[in-house]
Design a protein around this motif. Sequence first.
Motif, PDB file in Angstrom:
ATOM      1  N   ASN A   1       0.829  -1.206   0.000  1.00  0.00           N
ATOM      2  CA  ASN A   1       0.000   0.000   0.000  1.00  0.00           C
ATOM      3  C   ASN A   1       0.870   1.266   0.000  1.00  0.00           C
ATOM      4  N   PRO A   2       1.345   1.714  -1.184  1.00  0.00           N
ATOM      5  CA  PRO A   2       2.037   3.001  -1.254  1.00  0.00           C
ATOM      6  C   PRO A   2       1.039   4.159  -1.337  1.00  0.00           C
ATOM      7  N   THR A   3       1.387   5.312  -0.733  1.00  0.00           N
ATOM      8  CA  THR A   3       0.532   6.496  -0.745  1.00  0.00           C
ATOM      9  C   THR A   3       1.377   7.740  -0.980  1.00  0.00           C
ATOM     10  N   ALA A   4       0.735   8.790  -1.476  1.00  0.00           N
ATOM     11  CA  ALA A   4       1.413  10.076  -1.670  1.00  0.00           C
ATOM     12  C   ALA A   4       0.401  11.200  -1.560  1.00  0.00           C
ATOM     13  N   THR A   5       0.767  12.254  -0.835  1.00  0.00           N
ATOM     14  CA  THR A   5      -0.031  13.469  -0.741  1.00  0.00           C
ATOM     15  C   THR A   5       0.847  14.647  -1.143  1.00  0.00           C
ATOM     16  N   VAL A   6       0.348  15.493  -2.015  1.00  0.00           N
ATOM     17  CA  VAL A   6       1.088  16.674  -2.472  1.00  0.00           C
ATOM     18  C   VAL A   6       0.204  17.902  -2.254  1.00  0.00           C
ATOM     19  N   ARG A   7       0.763  18.960  -1.642  1.00  0.00           N
ATOM     20  CA  ARG A   7       0.023  20.178  -1.350  1.00  0.00           C
ATOM     21  C   ARG A   7       0.686  21.384  -2.014  1.00  0.00           C
ATOM     22  N   PHE A   8      -0.130  22.314  -2.495  1.00  0.00           N
ATOM     23  CA  PHE A   8       0.331  23.560  -3.094  1.00  0.00           C
ATOM     24  C   PHE A   8      -0.225  24.731  -2.286  1.00  0.00           C
ATOM     25  N   TYR A   9       0.588  25.764  -2.072  1.00  0.00           N
ATOM     26  CA  TYR A   9       0.219  26.907  -1.241  1.00  0.00           C
ATOM     27  C   TYR A   9       0.233  28.177  -2.096  1.00  0.00           C
ATOM     28  N   PRO A  10      -0.914  28.565  -2.650  1.00  0.00           N
ATOM     29  CA  PRO A  10      -0.941  29.734  -3.527  1.00  0.00           C
ATOM     30  C   PRO A  10      -0.852  31.044  -2.736  1.00  0.00           C
ATOM     31  N   ASP A  11      -0.288  32.083  -3.360  1.00  0.00           N
ATOM     32  CA  ASP A  11      -0.226  33.418  -2.768  1.00  0.00           C
ATOM     33  C   ASP A  11      -1.485  34.191  -3.132  1.00  0.00           C
ATOM     34  N   LYS A  12      -1.933  35.039  -2.181  1.00  0.00           N
ATOM     35  CA  LYS A  12      -3.040  35.957  -2.415  1.00  0.00           C
ATOM     36  C   LYS A  12      -4.246  35.244  -3.013  1.00  0.00           C
ATOM     37  N   SER A  13      -4.724  34.266  -2.251  1.00  0.00           N
ATOM     38  CA  SER A  13      -5.853  33.466  -2.719  1.00  0.00           C
ATOM     39  C   SER A  13      -6.753  33.143  -1.544  1.00  0.00           C
ATOM     40  N   ASN A  14      -8.023  32.834  -1.834  1.00  0.00           N
ATOM     41  CA  ASN A  14      -8.936  32.372  -0.794  1.00  0.00           C
ATOM     42  C   ASN A  14      -8.625  30.951  -0.361  1.00  0.00           C
ATOM     43  N   VAL A  15      -7.773  30.294  -1.129  1.00  0.00           N
ATOM     44  CA  VAL A  15      -7.403  28.912  -0.833  1.00  0.00           C
ATOM     45  C   VAL A  15      -6.136  28.898   0.008  1.00  0.00           C
ATOM     46  N   GLU A  16      -6.212  28.269   1.174  1.00  0.00           N
ATOM     47  CA  GLU A  16      -5.022  28.122   2.016  1.00  0.00           C
ATOM     48  C   GLU A  16      -4.031  27.165   1.369  1.00  0.00           C
ATOM     49  N   TYR A  17      -4.526  26.024   0.930  1.00  0.00           N
ATOM     50  CA  TYR A  17      -3.718  25.093   0.144  1.00  0.00           C
ATOM     51  C   TYR A  17      -4.658  24.175  -0.635  1.00  0.00           C
ATOM     52  N   HIS A  18      -4.128  23.559  -1.662  1.00  0.00           N
ATOM     53  CA  HIS A  18      -4.866  22.548  -2.413  1.00  0.00           C
ATOM     54  C   HIS A  18      -3.868  21.486  -2.848  1.00  0.00           C
ATOM     55  N   GLY A  19      -4.358  20.359  -3.274  1.00  0.00           N
ATOM     56  CA  GLY A  19      -3.447  19.294  -3.666  1.00  0.00           C
ATOM     57  C   GLY A  19      -4.179  17.996  -3.900  1.00  0.00           C
ATOM     58  N   PHE A  20      -3.407  16.929  -3.982  1.00  0.00           N
ATOM     59  CA  PHE A  20      -4.013  15.637  -4.284  1.00  0.00           C
ATOM     60  C   PHE A  20      -3.423  14.550  -3.396  1.00  0.00           C
ATOM     61  N   PHE A  21      -4.215  13.507  -3.240  1.00  0.00           N
ATOM     62  CA  PHE A  21      -3.819  12.297  -2.523  1.00  0.00           C
ATOM     63  C   PHE A  21      -4.043  11.123  -3.465  1.00  0.00           C
ATOM     64  N   THR A  22      -3.063  10.229  -3.539  1.00  0.00           N
ATOM     65  CA  THR A  22      -3.212   9.045  -4.378  1.00  0.00           C
ATOM     66  C   THR A  22      -2.630   7.835  -3.662  1.00  0.00           C
ATOM     67  N   GLU A  23      -3.225   6.689  -3.888  1.00  0.00           N
ATOM     68  CA  GLU A  23      -2.713   5.458  -3.282  1.00  0.00           C
ATOM     69  C   GLU A  23      -3.065   4.255  -4.150  1.00  0.00           C
ATOM     70  N   LEU A  24      -2.274   3.223  -3.969  1.00  0.00           N
ATOM     71  CA  LEU A  24      -2.530   1.908  -4.554  1.00  0.00           C
ATOM     72  C   LEU A  24      -2.554   0.913  -3.409  1.00  0.00           C
ATOM     73  N   ASP A  25      -3.720   0.298  -3.188  1.00  0.00           N
ATOM     74  CA  ASP A  25      -3.885  -0.647  -2.079  1.00  0.00           C
ATOM     75  C   ASP A  25      -4.197  -2.020  -2.661  1.00  0.00           C
ATOM     76  N   THR A  26      -3.275  -2.971  -2.490  1.00  0.00           N
ATOM     77  CA  THR A  26      -3.422  -4.288  -3.113  1.00  0.00           C
ATOM     78  C   THR A  26      -3.272  -5.396  -2.082  1.00  0.00           C
ATOM     79  N   TYR A  27      -4.047  -6.473  -2.281  1.00  0.00           N
ATOM     80  CA  TYR A  27      -3.971  -7.673  -1.454  1.00  0.00           C
ATOM     81  C   TYR A  27      -3.690  -8.863  -2.370  1.00  0.00           C
ATOM     82  N   PHE A  28      -2.764  -9.726  -1.927  1.00  0.00           N
ATOM     83  CA  PHE A  28      -2.421 -10.933  -2.686  1.00  0.00           C
ATOM     84  C   PHE A  28      -2.588 -12.157  -1.787  1.00  0.00           C
TER      85      PHE A  28
END
Length: 743
Positions: free
Chosen positions: A514-541
């Motif tokens: 189960n690898p995961t990754a979260t990436v956040r971006f912090y824009p200047d002079k915006s109503n958004v404090e931060y935005h970004g994405f989360f992705t994962e691959l969860d596998t069972y064998f």
Amino acid sequence: MKLTKVLTTLAVWLVLVTEGVSASGNNGLTAQSFSFSRKDSTVTINTINSDYVLHVKKRTGPIKLDGVLDEEDWKRAQKATNFYMVLPYDTGYAAAKSEVMMTYGDKAFYLAFVFYDTIPGKRPVESLRRDFVFGNNDNFLLFLDTYNDQTTGYSFGANAAGAKWDGTMSDGHSVNLIWDCKWQSKTKNYKDRWVTEMRIPFKSIRYQSGVDHWNVQFSRLDLKRNEKSAWAPVPQQFPTASLAYAGVVQWETPPPKSGLQFSLIPYIFGSASRDFEAGTDTRYRKDFGMDAKLGLSSSLNLDLTYNPDFSQAEVDDQVTNLDRFELYYPEKRQFFLENSDLFANYGSGQIRPFFSRRIGLDSPVLAGARLSGKLGNDWRLGVMDMETEKQGDLLARNFFVASVQKKVFSRSNIGAIFVNKQNMNVPSGFTGNEYNRVAGLEYNLASSNNYWTGEFFGFRSFTPGMSSGEQFAQGTQLNYSRKQYDLGIKEYYVGKNYNAETGYVPRVDYLRLNPTATVRFYPDKSNVEYHGFFTELDTYFRPGDMELTDREVSFDYFFQFHNRSHLELETNFWYIKLRNAFDPTNQGNHFLEAGTGYNWFDATLIYQSDNRKTFKYELSSGYGGFFNGNRLHVEGMLNYRFQPFGYVSMVFSYNNLKLPQPWGDTGYWLVGPKLDVTFTDKLFFTTYVQYNEQIDNINVNARLQWRYQPVSDIYLVYTDNYFPGNMQAKNRALVFKMTYWFN
């Protein structure tokens, strides 16, 4: 299993690398060596914020807790000021001015804090209830690391209405709010500021005798400004409770040596109950029991319980169950939650060798004992023994768990656990297991700057008649966290004969990656404090032939706004090959066959409103496939607070399953209105109604709690269950319980 060996080897190598990483944090901070004196030795520790030192003088006169700081000891006390902003940014000082002072005597230490406003208006608070929700209140929190290990400690706090907060700390940042102790505070509100004074007895906490330094952090949440700040700076990806970033409190002389401490907490109990479904008459019951707490040293506790009663514990939140495996319900009984990290934190969420809810929910607990605390500066010990009574076909059982932890490197530890479940007075011809045991080792990684965290564990179960070859479980988890991103990898293996009867292991015979990754971006002079994405691959064998049985690929995009609202889109691609027959409606009437495989896609949109508002809400809705059909779901929470006296809320969910025959269309509603009233900071009333269409039940739970003396309570609890169609009663109970703390 070669892949498991490779990942384990890689994890060991990463441990050695991450433990040697230099700790550089935000604001140009670097890890420093800091020495503090003790009667028997000098101990050197690494603390990033060791330059933040608050010198505390011994008091010369009485301190009156009234929210008026006119005593000479407060006037001459050093002030902790210039708090650093943590959220929404961590690059400068907080806009709102804060001041914290400390002093102490022979029996207790005192805190005074003054928090100034920069925005006029009412200060947001949820209620007067003890152990308030951190993010819903203007509040101050104190985090104390009394052993200077940056891992364990205590937390005390207050919100702007004067409600108290107290708990024990573990894992370097987690706070367990079930713990209560005797201490006093007084909050006074002014037009431009609010002030609180606290008195915390030394005997209420545990610490190393003869030490004149503790690690400490002061944290403030100012909801009106949407600003969280801390005295010693903390990178914004971490909570202000992170002890790795604590400052230091320097006592003028070491706190007094703690002597033998003893507390006795007896209770009396009375109830009336009736089971309408069974057609029985009203059953009356009266009983008594007691808890005892013995402080064997300043750092080691012995807790005893006889005939404990848990009727005052909060009712579980019901859910619509569409899962193939056993659902997890958290422990809410106080005896099992104190120092619970020593027992319950081994393994992962799905591989727990010990889960205390296995004890006492199917038969009464007769008695129990728990020994827990510190042995020296680097060792922690936990031993618990509980015995349950014979109940119907269930034999009397003994549950024993022992745990020991050794601190290594800067903030990491190695732990060992042993769990034993033993049936007592086993009759001839008994077909069950006479015993079940689990033993295991675990390494918990926490780098000095908290960027690297992880755990590596291995467990072995012992059950009569089980094959010894596949009674193993092991796991590897590693995370790297920075402001802009979080990266993680998990690898778990559970053998098909691994059997932890006193643990929580909902599925066996798998290898999970189960690898995961979260990436956040912090824009200047915006109503958004931060935005970004989360992705994962969860596998069972399946371990034998490495056949893929489960796969979930997720991609979520989120927006966190400056007004504290949050928007998120979740997307998931699923593949499941059933290893056992399964009814997707969980009604148990019709089943998908084992060995069949299913692919589908679903998406969910989630919105959380600004929780500073008097009315707040959370809404989510999603649609997509579900095994051999489709699923539409809508969920939400509505909350209106009438501060500071409480709130009325409602949670709801609706699941509509569109499946082919013989299932057809199936709809499940779950609705739960709740009223929480805090008449004062000592008198609380809660009513919780839950309608669950899936199990055809309406549950009513009402609880009145009066804290008539410090840590002494009277409870009145009413519970009722009905059939929704005709409102015919199923069962009903009324419980009275009274406790008193002799100290």
